[in-house]
Design an enzyme around this catalytic site. Structure first.
Site, PDB file in Angstrom:
ATOM      1  N   ARG A  62      82.097  70.898  25.653  1.00  0.00           N
ATOM      2  CA  ARG A  62      81.456  70.349  26.598  1.00  0.00           C
ATOM      3  C   ARG A  62      79.898  70.748  26.245  1.00  0.00           C
ATOM      4  O   ARG A  62      78.985  69.936  26.741  1.00  0.00           O
ATOM      5  CB  ARG A  62      81.566  70.662  28.047  1.00  0.00           C
ATOM      6  CG  ARG A  62      82.881  70.332  28.480  1.00  0.00           C
ATOM      7  CD  ARG A  62      83.013  70.024  29.776  1.00  0.00           C
ATOM      8  NE  ARG A  62      82.410  71.011  30.480  1.00  0.00           N
ATOM      9  CZ  ARG A  62      82.171  70.883  32.129  1.00  0.00           C
ATOM     10  NH1 ARG A  62      82.837  69.687  32.767  1.00  0.00           N
ATOM     11  NH2 ARG A  62      81.617  71.590  32.702  1.00  0.00           N
ATOM     12  N   ASP A  63      79.418  71.832  25.799  1.00  0.00           N
ATOM     13  CA  ASP A  63      77.922  72.296  25.975  1.00  0.00           C
ATOM     14  C   ASP A  63      77.707  73.099  24.602  1.00  0.00           C
ATOM     15  O   ASP A  63      77.074  73.906  24.657  1.00  0.00           O
ATOM     16  CB  ASP A  63      77.841  73.284  27.246  1.00  0.00           C
ATOM     17  CG  ASP A  63      76.238  73.314  27.373  1.00  0.00           C
ATOM     18  OD1 ASP A  63      75.470  72.575  26.908  1.00  0.00           O
ATOM     19  OD2 ASP A  63      75.775  74.494  27.970  1.00  0.00           O
ATOM     20  N   LEU A  64      78.189  72.278  23.508  1.00  0.00           N
ATOM     21  CA  LEU A  64      77.822  72.888  22.106  1.00  0.00           C
ATOM     22  C   LEU A  64      76.581  72.778  21.952  1.00  0.00           C
ATOM     23  O   LEU A  64      75.882  71.560  21.842  1.00  0.00           O
ATOM     24  CB  LEU A  64      78.782  72.492  21.095  1.00  0.00           C
ATOM     25  CG  LEU A  64      78.799  73.029  19.512  1.00  0.00           C
ATOM     26  CD1 LEU A  64      79.075  74.294  19.537  1.00  0.00           C
ATOM     27  CD2 LEU A  64      79.745  72.139  18.718  1.00  0.00           C
TER      28      LEU A  64
END
Lengths: 315, 295
Positions: free
Chosen positions: B128-130
């Site tokens: 989700r937040d790479l």
């Protein structure tokens, strides 16, 4: 990071075939160890304690998604397997029930009222109110015992995968089948003996049981689909199916106060496996037809093979 | 049960809540997480997002993910014990000058990122937040590490903010930007983020850097063209406000935008940056792409 705990396979209908093994490979990490059942069988007291806590969790969860109590009871079993038997104190059982429920609710991001929980737990007696700090400490103990691995893979995780194998096209029929299997999974979790089986096996057996009840004419097709699945051990599914069958019949008969008979003919699953083998020998194909959804009726309650599945709601 | 100080010793502070410590002859990184504050009081115990994050980390065992080895509690604090990464691991790997000297190194690191994402997706875990800030590299050994849940030594953002949907927008996929605030992430969003990182490796600057969802979408459509029902079936019902689409734009020629890239690389990049999430390449297929032949 995130995951869909309720339906980890459901989000990936286009899931590549070789990605599926992962859930099958890791599911054993999230169930009690194999000797857990044996340790319970050695003591009636232990069984009654587990049932007491399971009952408390069910009371707490009766207005929530069924996955929540299932997850909470999974935590309970894993905790008991790690910590051993509980102290014989009612308040300790309640505290453990609240903690497992609370942790499951958090994992599912489910809102709940701590006040309502306390009221439910103390209904009918003058029991102590647990301070928030006490619950927090107990949660910490459970988390530590489970090594903070709270994403349990449950039978619910595998239902969409198996239902896809059945190739039922009508979404309404698929939902009926899923609901039937989910109800069976919830009921069977209350019995220790189901814990001997992996979640995927429980899911497959519950779906077969539900499909036999709801879609008897398509049942042989479903059975073949499960048998052909390389991640499933057919013999284990037979055993689990029999356990589920016994549990469901016991509950049905206990409600109607019908004495069980020790005269057991060939189990329905064995019978169908046998008929499948003979059909393969004959080289014939099973003809399947779409049937309107209709429950079979029977008046011969003494015949194991035709005991209807009953819908009794716990809440 | 050994207490914290009995199990670990030789504490050496790295930053305000991060310590290097030792047990026997092994070093670890320990991060302190306080779980008692105004918000947590109402939750009666450990907040759900911490339990969920730790549950995931505890299951992961992959060479390219900083491992969470132990979790201990002491009163109102959690102590997360991670594998230790020595000074050879540089944070924010895209700023490392050696990244630009050796083209083969870019391919190696891209492969490791995709391999990690494929590993996570196979376990139904979404990143989700790479983003590059969460990636550390050792250019000598050519090993890359993705640091999750603030495991990076220099990661200083508050954990509460980290777990929310607020954060860097540059690596968000168009389907997420269209539904900003919606929690319905899925695997294609992670692959899009890797595609942005791939582009950033090549251009030495973020591929998209607008400060808002509207501006980001405009940059995306400037490069890749405005989506249509033909290129992205269902896009009309997803985008909601037509204003987000902007005026129709034609896609640019990626070969001219990325002249340093060979045809296989262009093919992989275009598939990772495919606008339609259903058509976007999966991480599992991406690691098998011909671009990685020989890695």
């Amino acid at each position: 990071m995130d995951f869909d705990l309720e339906n980890p396979l459901g989000n990936f209908h286009d899931l590549p075939c070789d990605a599926v093994p992962s859930l099958f490979l890791i599911e054993s990490d999230h169930i009690p160890p194999p000797n857990y059942c044996q340790s319970f069988k050695a003591s009636d007291f232990d069984i009654s304690v587990r049932r007491d806590v399971v009952s408390l969790i069910s009371q707490l969860s009766c207005t929530f998604d069924p996955v929540l109590p299932y997850l909470a009871i999974n935590y309970l079993d894993r905790f008991l397997a790690h910590q051993g038997i509980l102290q014989p104190k009612p308040w300790a059982n309640k505290l453990l029930a609240i903690s497992c429920f609370s942790l499951a609710a958090k994992m599912l991001k489910t809102e709940y009222s701590a006040t309502d929980v306390q009221v439910l737990m103390n209904h009918g007696d003058g029991g102590a109110i647990f301070e928030a700090q006490t619950i927090q400490r107990m949660e910490g103990i459970v988390l530590g015992a489970l090594q903070w691995r709270m994403r349990s893979i449950t039978p619910f995780s595998f239902i969409p995968f198996f239902v896809n194998l059945f190739r039922l096209k009508d979404p309404a029929l698929r939902q009926v089948l899923k609901d039937g299997a989910s109800e069976i999974i919830l009921k069977s979790q209350r019995e220790i003996k189901v814990l001997e089986f992996k979640p995927s096996t429980v899911a497959a057996s519950a779906l077969l049981y539900a499909s036999h009840e709801l879609f008897p004419f398509q049942y042989p097709c479903f059975l073949r689909a499960i048998s052909d699945c390389s991640y499933i051990n057919k013999e284990t599914v037979v055993q689990c199916y029999n356990v589920i069958h016994d549990i469901t019949r016991e509950e049905y008969e206990s409600v109607l106060n019908i004495n069980s008979t020790s005269d057991t003919p060939v189990n329905v699953l064995d019978e169908h496996f046998l008929s499948l083998e003979s059909e393969k020998t004959n080289g014939t194909n099973v003809v399947t037809q779409e049937q309107d959804f209709k429950r079979r009726k029977t008046t011969d309650y003494g015949n194991n093979r035709t005991v209807p599945f009953s819908h009794f709601h716990q809440c | 049960m050994l207490t914290l100080r009995e199990k670990y010793y030789d504490f050496d502070q790295i930053s305000s809540k991060v310590f290097k410590c030792r047990r026997d002859d092994q070093f670890f990184t320990m991060k302190i997480v306080s779980i008692l504050n105004e918000e947590n009081q109402a939750n009666n115990g450990v907040p759900y997002w911490i339990i969920r994050e730790i549950s995931i980390l505890k299951e992961l065992d992959h060479i390219n993910i900083v491992r969470l080895i132990d979790v201990m509690t002491d009163g109102p604090d959690l102590f997360l014990v991670f594998e230790y990464l020595d000074n050879e691991f540089q944070a924010d790997f895209l700023k490392n000058p050696k990244m630009f000297m050796y083209p083969q190194m870019k391919k190696e690191f891209l492969y490791q990122i995709l391999n990690t994402v494929a590993y996570l997706h196979a376990r139904k875990i979404l990143l989700r937040d790479l983003r590059p800030e969460n990636i550390l590299v050792n250019v000598r050994t050519q090993v890359l590490k993705i640091a999750l849940f603030g495991a990076a030594r220099t990661f200083e953002a508050p954990l509460e903010a980290y777990s929310s949907s607020v954060g860097c927008l540059s690596y968000r996929s168009p389907e997420v930007l269209f539904q900003f605030g919606c929690e319905k992430y899925s695997t294609p969003n992670d692959v899009w983020a890797v595609g942005c990182i791939f582009g950033e490796m090549l251009l030495h600057r973020p591929l998209f850097s607008g400060p808002s969802d509207v501006e980001l979408l405009d940059e995306i459509f400037t490069l890749l063209g405005t989506p249509t029902e033909e290129t992205w079936p269902g896009v009309t019902s997803i985008c909601g406000t037509c204003a987000l689409m902007g005026p129709p734009q034609q896609p640019k020629d990626l070969a001219k935008e990325f002249p340093m890239l060979n045809p296989d690389g262009l093919d992989l990049l275009s598939k990772m940056l495919c606008l339609c999430p259903n058509y976007r390449i999966s991480a599992e297929d991406a690691v098998k792409h011909p671009y990685f032949k020989g890695v």
